[in-house]
Design an enzyme around this catalytic site. Structure first.
Site, PDB file in Angstrom:
ATOM      1  N   TYR A 100     -66.629  69.711  46.482  1.00 46.85           N
ATOM      2  CA  TYR A 100     -67.873  69.040  46.845  1.00 46.85           C
ATOM      3  C   TYR A 100     -67.960  67.762  46.006  1.00 46.85           C
ATOM      4  O   TYR A 100     -66.978  67.077  45.824  1.00 46.85           O
ATOM      5  CB  TYR A 100     -69.039  70.017  46.606  1.00 46.85           C
ATOM      6  CG  TYR A 100     -70.411  69.544  47.014  1.00 46.85           C
ATOM      7  CD1 TYR A 100     -70.646  69.019  48.284  1.00 46.85           C
ATOM      8  CD2 TYR A 100     -71.482  69.630  46.132  1.00 46.85           C
ATOM      9  CE1 TYR A 100     -71.905  68.580  48.656  1.00 46.85           C
ATOM     10  CE2 TYR A 100     -72.742  69.199  46.499  1.00 46.85           C
ATOM     11  CZ  TYR A 100     -72.952  68.678  47.761  1.00 46.85           C
ATOM     12  OH  TYR A 100     -74.207  68.241  48.125  1.00 46.85           O
TER      13      TYR A 100
ATOM     14  N   ARG B 289     -72.539  55.497  55.367  1.00 47.41           N
ATOM     15  CA  ARG B 289     -73.027  55.338  53.988  1.00 47.41           C
ATOM     16  C   ARG B 289     -72.644  56.573  53.191  1.00 47.41           C
ATOM     17  O   ARG B 289     -73.429  57.465  52.968  1.00 47.41           O
ATOM     18  CB  ARG B 289     -74.549  55.146  53.987  1.00 47.41           C
ATOM     19  CG  ARG B 289     -75.096  54.598  52.684  1.00 47.41           C
ATOM     20  CD  ARG B 289     -76.568  54.915  52.535  1.00 47.41           C
ATOM     21  NE  ARG B 289     -76.817  56.342  52.427  1.00 47.41           N
ATOM     22  CZ  ARG B 289     -76.675  57.058  51.309  1.00 47.41           C
ATOM     23  NH1 ARG B 289     -76.257  56.494  50.205  1.00 47.41           N
ATOM     24  NH2 ARG B 289     -76.939  58.359  51.300  1.00 47.41           N
TER      25      ARG B 289
ATOM     26  N   LYS C 150     -70.284  69.865  52.897  1.00 46.65           N
ATOM     27  CA  LYS C 150     -71.654  70.380  52.962  1.00 46.65           C
ATOM     28  C   LYS C 150     -71.671  71.797  53.508  1.00 46.65           C
ATOM     29  O   LYS C 150     -72.415  72.668  53.021  1.00 46.65           O
ATOM     30  CB  LYS C 150     -72.527  69.472  53.826  1.00 46.65           C
ATOM     31  CG  LYS C 150     -72.799  68.104  53.244  1.00 46.65           C
ATOM     32  CD  LYS C 150     -73.849  68.164  52.134  1.00 46.65           C
ATOM     33  CE  LYS C 150     -74.115  66.788  51.558  1.00 46.65           C
ATOM     34  NZ  LYS C 150     -75.176  66.770  50.550  1.00 46.65           N
TER      35      LYS C 150
ATOM     36  N   GLU D  83     -76.221  63.486  57.992  1.00 47.36           N
ATOM     37  CA  GLU D  83     -75.670  63.211  56.668  1.00 47.36           C
ATOM     38  C   GLU D  83     -75.003  61.830  56.626  1.00 47.36           C
ATOM     39  O   GLU D  83     -74.178  61.493  57.479  1.00 47.36           O
ATOM     40  CB  GLU D  83     -74.626  64.284  56.321  1.00 47.36           C
ATOM     41  CG  GLU D  83     -74.102  64.210  54.913  1.00 47.36           C
ATOM     42  CD  GLU D  83     -75.135  64.642  53.875  1.00 47.36           C
ATOM     43  OE1 GLU D  83     -75.128  64.043  52.775  1.00 47.36           O
ATOM     44  OE2 GLU D  83     -75.918  65.559  54.144  1.00 47.36           O
ATOM     45  N   ASP D  84     -75.374  61.035  55.633  1.00 47.81           N
ATOM     46  CA  ASP D  84     -74.688  59.779  55.305  1.00 47.81           C
ATOM     47  C   ASP D  84     -74.689  58.751  56.428  1.00 47.81           C
ATOM     48  O   ASP D  84     -73.677  58.090  56.692  1.00 47.81           O
ATOM     49  CB  ASP D  84     -73.254  60.060  54.840  1.00 47.81           C
ATOM     50  CG  ASP D  84     -73.218  60.680  53.458  1.00 47.81           C
ATOM     51  OD1 ASP D  84     -74.192  60.498  52.707  1.00 47.81           O
ATOM     52  OD2 ASP D  84     -72.233  61.359  53.119  1.00 47.81           O
TER      53      ASP D  84
ATOM     54  N   ASP E 280     -80.440  65.076  54.987  1.00 52.40           N
ATOM     55  CA  ASP E 280     -80.250  65.456  53.591  1.00 52.40           C
ATOM     56  C   ASP E 280     -80.413  64.275  52.648  1.00 52.40           C
ATOM     57  O   ASP E 280     -80.918  64.430  51.534  1.00 52.40           O
ATOM     58  CB  ASP E 280     -78.865  66.082  53.411  1.00 52.40           C
ATOM     59  CG  ASP E 280     -78.689  66.711  52.048  1.00 52.40           C
ATOM     60  OD1 ASP E 280     -79.650  67.350  51.570  1.00 52.40           O
ATOM     61  OD2 ASP E 280     -77.608  66.566  51.453  1.00 52.40           O
ATOM     62  N   ASP E 281     -80.003  63.085  53.078  1.00 51.23           N
ATOM     63  CA  ASP E 281     -80.093  61.917  52.196  1.00 51.23           C
ATOM     64  C   ASP E 281     -81.534  61.562  51.879  1.00 51.23           C
ATOM     65  O   ASP E 281     -81.831  61.075  50.787  1.00 51.23           O
ATOM     66  CB  ASP E 281     -79.390  60.715  52.840  1.00 51.23           C
ATOM     67  CG  ASP E 281     -77.928  60.993  53.101  1.00 51.23           C
ATOM     68  OD1 ASP E 281     -77.210  61.285  52.146  1.00 51.23           O
ATOM     69  OD2 ASP E 281     -77.509  60.940  54.275  1.00 51.23           O
TER      70      ASP E 281
ATOM     71  N   ALA F 297     -83.927  50.746  46.882  1.00 48.89           N
ATOM     72  CA  ALA F 297     -84.934  51.147  47.882  1.00 48.89           C
ATOM     73  C   ALA F 297     -84.310  51.372  49.248  1.00 48.89           C
ATOM     74  O   ALA F 297     -84.808  50.892  50.259  1.00 48.89           O
ATOM     75  CB  ALA F 297     -86.038  50.089  47.960  1.00 48.89           C
ATOM     76  N   GLY F 298     -83.198  52.101  49.265  1.00 46.31           N
ATOM     77  CA  GLY F 298     -82.564  52.455  50.520  1.00 46.31           C
ATOM     78  C   GLY F 298     -83.027  53.823  51.002  1.00 46.31           C
ATOM     79  O   GLY F 298     -84.118  54.284  50.667  1.00 46.31           O
ATOM     80  N   THR F 299     -82.171  54.483  51.775  1.00 46.31           N
ATOM     81  CA  THR F 299     -82.525  55.774  52.360  1.00 46.31           C
ATOM     82  C   THR F 299     -82.934  56.798  51.307  1.00 46.31           C
ATOM     83  O   THR F 299     -83.980  57.438  51.409  1.00 46.31           O
ATOM     84  CB  THR F 299     -81.340  56.324  53.177  1.00 46.31           C
ATOM     85  OG1 THR F 299     -81.001  55.381  54.194  1.00 46.31           O
ATOM     86  CG2 THR F 299     -81.701  57.649  53.824  1.00 46.31           C
ATOM     87  N   ALA F 300     -82.106  56.955  50.270  1.00 50.21           N
ATOM     88  CA  ALA F 300     -82.386  57.962  49.244  1.00 50.21           C
ATOM     89  C   ALA F 300     -83.586  57.569  48.393  1.00 50.21           C
ATOM     90  O   ALA F 300     -84.475  58.388  48.148  1.00 50.21           O
ATOM     91  CB  ALA F 300     -81.154  58.171  48.365  1.00 50.21           C
TER      92      ALA F 300
ATOM     93  N   ASN G 149     -74.172  58.370  42.434  1.00 48.41           N
ATOM     94  CA  ASN G 149     -72.897  59.012  42.141  1.00 48.41           C
ATOM     95  C   ASN G 149     -71.801  58.365  42.968  1.00 48.41           C
ATOM     96  O   ASN G 149     -72.095  57.648  43.922  1.00 48.41           O
ATOM     97  CB  ASN G 149     -72.976  60.532  42.375  1.00 48.41           C
ATOM     98  CG  ASN G 149     -73.427  60.897  43.772  1.00 48.41           C
ATOM     99  OD1 ASN G 149     -72.971  60.318  44.761  1.00 48.41           O
ATOM    100  ND2 ASN G 149     -74.326  61.844  43.869  1.00 48.41           N
TER     101      ASN G 149
ATOM    102  N   ASN H 279     -78.179  67.760  45.575  1.00 47.64           N
ATOM    103  CA  ASN H 279     -78.785  68.280  46.807  1.00 47.64           C
ATOM    104  C   ASN H 279     -78.369  69.710  47.122  1.00 47.64           C
ATOM    105  O   ASN H 279     -79.040  70.392  47.901  1.00 47.64           O
ATOM    106  CB  ASN H 279     -78.404  67.394  47.993  1.00 47.64           C
ATOM    107  CG  ASN H 279     -79.052  66.029  47.936  1.00 47.64           C
ATOM    108  OD1 ASN H 279     -79.496  65.596  46.877  1.00 47.64           O
ATOM    109  ND2 ASN H 279     -79.107  65.355  49.066  1.00 47.64           N
TER     110      ASN H 279
END
Length: 564
Positions: free
Chosen positions: A110, A163, A181, A251-252, A274-275, A308-311, A417, A462
């Site tokens: 992972y 992403r 995942k 995801e991503d 999940d993001d 200030a993106g998705t996460a 990360n 996560n």
């Protein structure tokens, strides 16, 4: 043609598998293959007699052998390749081996180990897993979904590879993320026989990949706009038709598409990003534990989010929601946030994404002409600093010391990360804050010793959130994942915080405890799904017992041959 189906006796709850496959074909199916553990009866019925050594082994005996093989490899890449080969040959044995040493194997299979696998996907490709739906094959999407080997699908983890972690657009290589995942999901209790990784191959804007002669994806720039939206819509409509009670885990995806897809389909099908939501939940859980440790109410927190993106916005959304639950109005809660992106502090009049706009600061705030991180920290004196930027060392000594000078226990979360993209290292944060900082990181860090005291470092991963959310939603066949269900998950995780007993301990349970944590989270999520009226499966028996019955564990189910 579907190749197998899992059956469960409703009275005894015992499972078995029915398949029309026999011989070598059967042993080539990783979810069916038992290797030397096929019983004598199965060897006769499934035409395996003579294809295996005489001795019938137990699963535990097999684990001893593969553990020795695994430990003979030295490098992380060699170990990763060995684990993936085992995954492609015998899934039950693979999961049993992972359980034996999660502390070592999980970071390989992972995060952070999977990021290297993603980048090397086309070079290291050995065996296909899941489904690949390329844009040029959109007319055959119905056929592709029917080509799955699983008879029933409870969960799909879907990506378009735009992403990936902190390494950006990886095209077809993004497929390793849904696979990873689902490994975590199954370690925590999701049945891998009913789960499916899916790659929506819409091209790539990574020129290095497009120029690579070994690249396995659709060699084309990413489609955008209506073409992209229609492709995703076609996929979702087929999922609703074929798997109406399933859960879609996104995801991503790129920040524009991620939010748009979630908002478009959230009330239309059981959908989870999940993001945004998983990251938001686990970070909120850590924040709730940290806030409690500081004895400062959530309404008094001043929050700076760097990235200030998705996460980053997803985390802000979860914390904003938590502030409202404590009695604040939505507008008042928004005033507690300062979000910084690549163009500086989000301000009115800037070209912002729709999900960023609620956090834009007024141009009337005189100090906002200085919008770098240090200037913002000096001006608003934050109690919480969160990093989702992938900018290495953004939380430098000047920023941290400035923050620590006006907050007794600064809450600092460098969440990007892998480690080489983290906003700061844990040891530096503790040193610059004189041991006062409450820290959570995106990637794993060893404990830090400072002035003779050892500090455990929280990994805000996560994996602590999404498996429990998924189990709870799937067990109850929830029609959607509500905000209340996410709030229930965050509180359930926070309840298990080690810092509640010892201030030097981590804010969240260790990543190695995910298998024990997931049922606890799932129970809270299932209760809330029922309370919210979105559960289509309301158990008659005790809910805790019901969740336990929905937990998959790696052991060999009997296999029975049936005529095709």
């Amino acid at each position: 043609m579907l190749k197998y189906i899992t059956r469960i006796d409703p009275k005894t709850r015992k499972e078995w598998i029915e398949t029309h496959l026999t011989g070598k074909q059967l042993m080539q199916m990783p979810l069916l293959n038992k290797g030397t553990a096929f019983t004598e009866e199965e060897r006769h019925e499934l035409k395996l007699l003579g294809k295996l050594p005489h001795r019938v082994e137990t699963l535990d005996e097999q684990v001893k052998r593969v553990k020795n093989q695994y430990r003979a490899y030295v490098s992380s890449l060699q170990k990763y390749i060995y684990l993936n080969n085992l995954h492609d040959k015998n899934e039950v044995l693979f999961y049993k081996l992972l359980y034996e040493d999660l502390a070592e194997t999980l970071p390989l299979i992972y995060t952070p180990g999977v990021s290297n696998a993603v980048k090397e996907f086309s070079h290291e490709f050995r065996s296909p897993r899941g489904l690949y739906i390329a844009y040029p094959d959109r007319a055959n999407m119905d056929e592709i979904l029917d080509n799955r080997t699983h008879a029933e699908i409870d969960l799909m983890v879907v990506t378009d590879g735009e992403r990936i972690l902190g390494i950006g657009d990886q095209g077809i290589g993004g497929m390793d993320i849904p696979i990873a995942k689902l490994v975590v999901y199954s370690l925590c209790g999701i049945n891998p026989y009913n789960a499916l990784p899916i790659m929506l191959d819409v091209g790539t804007d990574n020129q290095e990949l497009l120029n690579n002669p070994l690249y396995l994806g659709w060699r084309h720039p990413r489609i955008r706009g209506k073409e992209y939206d229609d492709f995703v819509h076609q996929f979702v409509e087929l999922v609703k038709k074929k798997f109406p009670r399933s859960m879609l885990h996104w995801e991503d995806f790129g920040q524009q598409n991620a939010r748009k897809i979630l908002e478009t389909y959230r009330s239309d099908h059981c959908t989870f990003n999940d993001d945004m939501q998983g990251t938001g939940v686990v970070t909120l859980a850590a924040l709730l534990a940290a806030i409690q440790a500081t004895n400062t109410p959530i309404q008094s927190q001043r929050v700076v989010v760097f990235g200030a993106g998705t996460a980053g916005v997803g985390i802000a959304d979860q914390l904003h929601n938590a502030m409202q639950r404590q009695g604040m109005s939505s507008d008042a809660a928004f005033r507690q946030f300062w979000l910084i992106d690549k163009d500086g502090l989000l301000k009115e009049g800037m070209p912002l994404a729709f999900f960023q706009k609620p956090y834009a600061r007024s141009k009337d705030e005189a100090w906002t002409d200085k919008t770098d991180l240090l200037a913002v920290v000096k001006a608003i004196k934050p109690t919480i600093l969160i990093g989702c930027s992938t900018v290495r060392n953004a939380f430098n000594e000047a920023v941290v010391r400035e923050m620590a000078s006006h907050v007794a226990q600064p809450i600092i979360f460098p969440l990007s990360n892998p480690n080489e993209r983290s906003e700061a290292d844990a040891a530096d944060l503790l040193t610059w804050s004189d041991g006062k900082a409450l820290i959570a990181t995106g990637s794993p860090y060893d404990p830090v010793v400072l002035n003779g005291k050892k500090y455990d470092i929280t990994q805000c991963n996560n994996a602590l959130s999404f498996p429990g959310i998924g189990i709870g939603a799937i067990a109850t066949r929830a029609k959607e994942v509500t905000d209340n269900m996410l709030w229930a998950a965050a509180n359930a995780i926070s309840e298990k915080s080690p810092v509640r007993q010892d201030p030097t301990k981590a804010l969240l349970p260790a990543i190695t405890e995910i298998a024990q944590l997931a049922p606890h989270v799932a129970l809270a999520v299932a209760k809330q799904a029922i309370a919210d009226g979105v559960a289509r499966n309301t158990p008659k028996l005790d809910l805790d017992e019901f969740i336990q019955e929905n937990i998959w564990r790696p052991y060999y189910r009997p296999i029975k041959w049936v005529k095709q």
